[in-house]
Enzyme design. Structure first.
Site, PDB file in Angstrom:
ATOM      1  N   SER A 346       0.831  -1.233   0.067  1.00  0.00           N
ATOM      2  CA  SER A 346      -0.033  -0.001  -0.087  1.00  0.00           C
ATOM      3  C   SER A 346       0.881   0.996   0.069  1.00  0.00           C
ATOM      4  O   SER A 346       1.514   1.403  -0.857  1.00  0.00           O
ATOM      5  CB  SER A 346      -0.902  -0.109   1.277  1.00  0.00           C
ATOM      6  N   ASP A 461      -5.990  -3.586  -2.396  1.00  0.00           N
ATOM      7  CA  ASP A 461      -4.791  -3.310  -1.598  1.00  0.00           C
ATOM      8  C   ASP A 461      -4.190  -4.327  -0.729  1.00  0.00           C
ATOM      9  O   ASP A 461      -4.931  -5.284  -0.071  1.00  0.00           O
ATOM     10  CB  ASP A 461      -5.476  -2.251  -0.329  1.00  0.00           C
TER      11      ASP A 461
END
Length: 595
Positions: A346, A461
Site C-alpha cells: 500500500s 490493497d
C-alpha cells in the site's frame, strides 16, 4: 597439507569456540574423515543412523522426499554440523543429505562423540548451543543458506572485459578484510585441474572463478565446484541464449542445481534500464542484479548480495502517512545504511518503490512528493459508488506519469510490492511486470479505489492480507531486515455509551467542542479491512533485525497537506531510534564507506 589442517582447526574453533591444539588433535584423531563426490548421498531420509557429521570442505544439500516430489530444504557449508538430531534422539533421519560438489566431512559415531565429550565437556555445550540457534530460526529464516565460497562468474560475451567489475569487487572485500581470489583459466593453467580446484578449500574468503566459452572444460569444472553461478552480461547485448548457457546446461531442473544470478553490466552514467524482462524469457534465474561500471554503491550492493550480507527494508501501509517512509530512508542513508532490497504494501509500496525508482536520490524524491501532494489525488474524483467511492482515474494518471512504461525488474534496487488477489483471497507478491499497474493494485483500498485487473484476476490493497510484507523479503540473500510500521494496534477506549449521530458530530465539529473522538468513515473502512493483517504484523515483527513503529498521531489517513511534516517526523524518529540502539546492534557502523 599443513595449511589444510590449519584451515580445519579454524573451522572447529568457529563452531565450538576457542580450543587448544591438544583438543583439536583429539577431535581429528577420534573422528573419521569421509570424502563425497558430487551427487553422492551422505545419508537418506528414513535411515536409522546415530552418526554426527561436521562439514570440513565443500557444500551439502538437505532435501525432503515425499510422494509429491523432492523439496530442497537448504544448503550446509563448511564448519556446520549435520545429522545431530538423529544422534541426540535416535530417531530416523528426517531428510536426505547429498554433496552438491566434492566435499569432505568428519564422522563421529555416538560412542566416538561420547568419548570426545568425556574428554572435553565444553564441546557438548557448544554443539547444543549451535543446535538451539538453528532451531530458533523462524519459519521464514529456514531458507537462509550458508554464504557461497566458490562463485563461477560466467562471461556470456567472451570479448566483454569484466576486469573493471572484478577489480571493484576485490577492492570492496579488501577494505573489509575479507579475502577474495579471482581466477581465470590462464592464472592456473600450469596446475593440474584437480589439484587447483581441491586447493580452493584451503583459501579463506571467496574464490571467484571467471569463465567464458573459450575454455569449455575449465568452465565445466568451475560449475562443478561452484556454490553460486553468476552470468555476467552487457545489458545492451543480444538477449537470446548463448552457446555456453546451453553447453553448461544451466537451466535443467535437478536437486544438484546451483543458484543462478544474472548480472547486468551498465556504463557508469547509464539511463534507467528498460525491458529487462526480455532477458528472462528463456532463463529461469533466481535473481537479477543491475550494476553500473565504477558506481560504488552498485558495487557494494552486489558484493553484499553475493556474500549473503544484503540489507532489506520492508515498509508498511498507512495512507499519506507513507510520506514518513521517505524520512526513514533518508535517515538510514545518512547513517550509512544502504538498502539492497525493498518491499512494501500500500503506502509502503508507492512511497518505497518511488524511492528505489529514483535510485534514492532524495532531491528527485522530494520533487515527486511535492507534485503528489499538489495533485490532490483523492479530491474531485468521486464515482457512482457501485464499486468504489473514487474513480481512481487521478491516481492512475499520476502513477502512469511517474513510472511511465518501466517494469518492476528495471529498477536499480530490486523491489517488490504486495497486493491482495481478491479472486483467490491470497496475498500476491509483485517483483515483475508494469510498475504502475502493480503499485496501483497494492494501493487499491477496497471501497475507496476500484480493484485492478492483473492476469484476469481482481486485485485490491495488499494491506488487507499483509500490511507489513516481511515474509517475501526472506526470499532474498539478506542478513538484516529493517521493518517500519505506520500503524500498530492501539488500545483506545471511548467516553460514550452509544456512537453519536452524524448530525451530532457535525455540530460538535462546527462549534469546536471536540467532545467525541471517533474515526471517520474512511478510517473505519480501512482499519476494519486491515485488522487481521495488523494482527499478523504483531506476530511477524519479531522476525526481523530491527522493527519500529512511527508515532504519527494527529496525521489523517489522507492528509496530503502535511507531507513535509510527516516526512520530517519519520526522519527524526528514525535518527533517534538508530542513535539509541546498543552499540552491538549498529551493524551499519561496521561499514567503512561513506554514502
Amino acid at each position: 597439507m599443513d595449511n589444510f589442517n590449519a584451515h580445519y582447526h579454524q573451522l572447529f574453533n568457529q563452531l565450538f569456540g576457542g580450543m587448544s591444539e591438544e583438543t583439536l588433535d583429539q577431535i581429528f584423531e577420534i573422528g573419521q574423515k569421509k570424502e563425497l563426490t558430487t551427487g553422492e548421498y551422505l545419508f537418506h531420509q528414513g535411515d536409522h543412523q546415530d552418526v554426527l557429521y561436521i562439514v570440513l570442505a565443500g557444500r551439502l544439500r538437505a532435501i525432503a522426499e515425499s510422494p509429491k516430489g523432492v523439496r530442497i530444504l537448504g544448503d550446509i557449508g563448511e564448519g556446520e554440523p549435520v545429522g545431530e538430531f538423529a544422534l541426540f534422539t535416535n530417531e530416523p533421519r528426517m531428510a536426505s543429505v547429498l554433496a552438491i560438489r566434492k566435499s569432505i566431512v568428519l564422522e563421529f559415531t555416538r560412542d566416538e562423540y561420547h568419548t570426545l565429550v568425556a574428554k572435553n565437556p565444553s564441546l557438548a555445550t557448544s554443539l547444543t548451543q549451535f543446535v538451539i540457534n538453528r532451531l530458533r530460526r523462524n519459519t521464514f529464516q529456514q531458507n537462509r543458506t550458508t554464504p557461497p565460497k566458490n562463485i563461477a562468474l560466467i562471461n556470456l560475451q567472451s570479448d566483454h572485459d569484466l576486469s573493471p567489475w572484478t577489480d571493484d569487487m576485490m577492492a570492496y572485500f579488501s577494505e573489509r578484510e575479507t579475502p577474495v581470489q579471482v581466477y581465470d583459466y590462464e592464472s592456473q593453467e600450469q596446475q593440474e585441474d584437480e589439484d587447483f580446484f581441491d586447493s580452493l578449500e584451503q583459501h579463506e574468503g571467496l574464490n571467484i572463478l571467471v569463465c567464458d566459452s573459450s575454455q569449455k572444460s575449465w568452465s565445466h569444472q568451475c560449475l562443478v565446484y561452484a556454490d553460486l553461478v553468476i552470468l555476467a552480461t552487457d545489458f545492451n547485448a543480444d538477449k537470446g541464449l548463448y552457446p555456453i548457457e546451453k553447453e553448461l546446461d544451466l537451466y535443467s531442473k535437478s536437486i544438484l542445481n546451483k543458484k543462478v544470478y544474472l548480472l547486468f553490466l551498465h556504463p557508469n552514467e547509464a539511463d534507467m534500464p528498460s525491458q529487462t524482462g526480455e532477458w528472462f524469457e528463456h532463463r529461469p534465474i533466481d535473481l537479477h542484479i543491475h550494476v553500473r561500471q565504477g558506481h560504488q554503491r552498485d558495487i557494494r550492493r552486489f558484493c553484499r548480495i553475493i556474500s549473503n550480507q544484503a540489507i532489506g527494508l520492508v515498509l508498511g501501509g498507512g495512507g499519506t502517512k507513507g510520506y514518513a517512509h521517505i524520512g526513514v530512508a533518508k535517515a538510514l542513508q545518512e547513517k550509512g545504511v544502504e538498502i539492497d532490497f525493498l518491499g512494501g504494501t500500500s503506502a509502503g509500496a508507492i512511497y518505497g518503490i518511488s524511492m528505489s525508482f529514483h535510485d534514492f536520490d532524495f532531491e528527485q524524491i522530494e520533487r515527486a512528493s511535492s507534485h503528489s501532494a499538489k495533485s490532490k489525488l483523492t479530491s474531485n474524483d468521486m464515482a457512482l459508488p457501485m464499486v468504489s467511492f473514487l474513480t481512481g482515474r487521478k491516481m492512475k494518471r499520476f502513477v502512469q506519469e511517474m513510472f511511465k512504461n518501466y517494469d518492476m525488474e528495471d529498477i536499480w534496487t530490486n523491489s517488490y510490492c504486495v497486493s491482495t488477489n481478491f479472486s483467490k483471497a491470497s496475498a500476491m507478491v509483485h517483483d515483475r511486470g508494469k510498475l504502475w499497474r502493480q503499485i496501483l493494485a497494492s494501493i487499491a483500498i477496497p471501497g475507496v479505489f476500484p480493484p485492478v485487473v492483473i492476469n484476469n484476476y481482481l486485485h485490491v490493497d495488499g494491506a488487507v492480507m499483509d500490511n507489513l510484507p516481511i515474509e517475501p523479503m526472506y526470499r532474498y540473500p539478506v542478513a538484516k531486515i529493517i521493518a517500519v510500521s505506520l500503524s500498530g494496534l492501539p488500545d483506545r477506549k471511548v467516553s460514550y455509551a452509544e456512537p453519536p449521530s452524524g448530525w451530532t458530530l457535525f455540530w460538535d465539529k462546527l462549534l469546536g467542542k471536540k467532545r467525541f473522538k471517533i474515526p471517520g468513515i474512511g478510517s473505519l473502512i480501512i482499519n476494519s479491512l486491515t485488522l487481521n493483517s495488523l494482527q499478523k504484523q504483531e506476530v511477524t515483527k519479531s522476525k526481523v533485525s530491527h522493527y519500529f513503529e512511527l508515532n504519527l498521531k494527529g496525521i489523517g489517513f489522507m492528509d496530503d497537506k502535511k507531507w513535509k511534516q510527516i516526512q520530517k517526523r519519520g526522519y527524526e524518529q528514525t535518527i533517534s531510534y538508530l542513535e539509541n540502539l546498543p552499540e552491538k546492534e549498529r551493524f551499519w557502523a561496521q561499514n567503512k564507506h561513506s554514502v
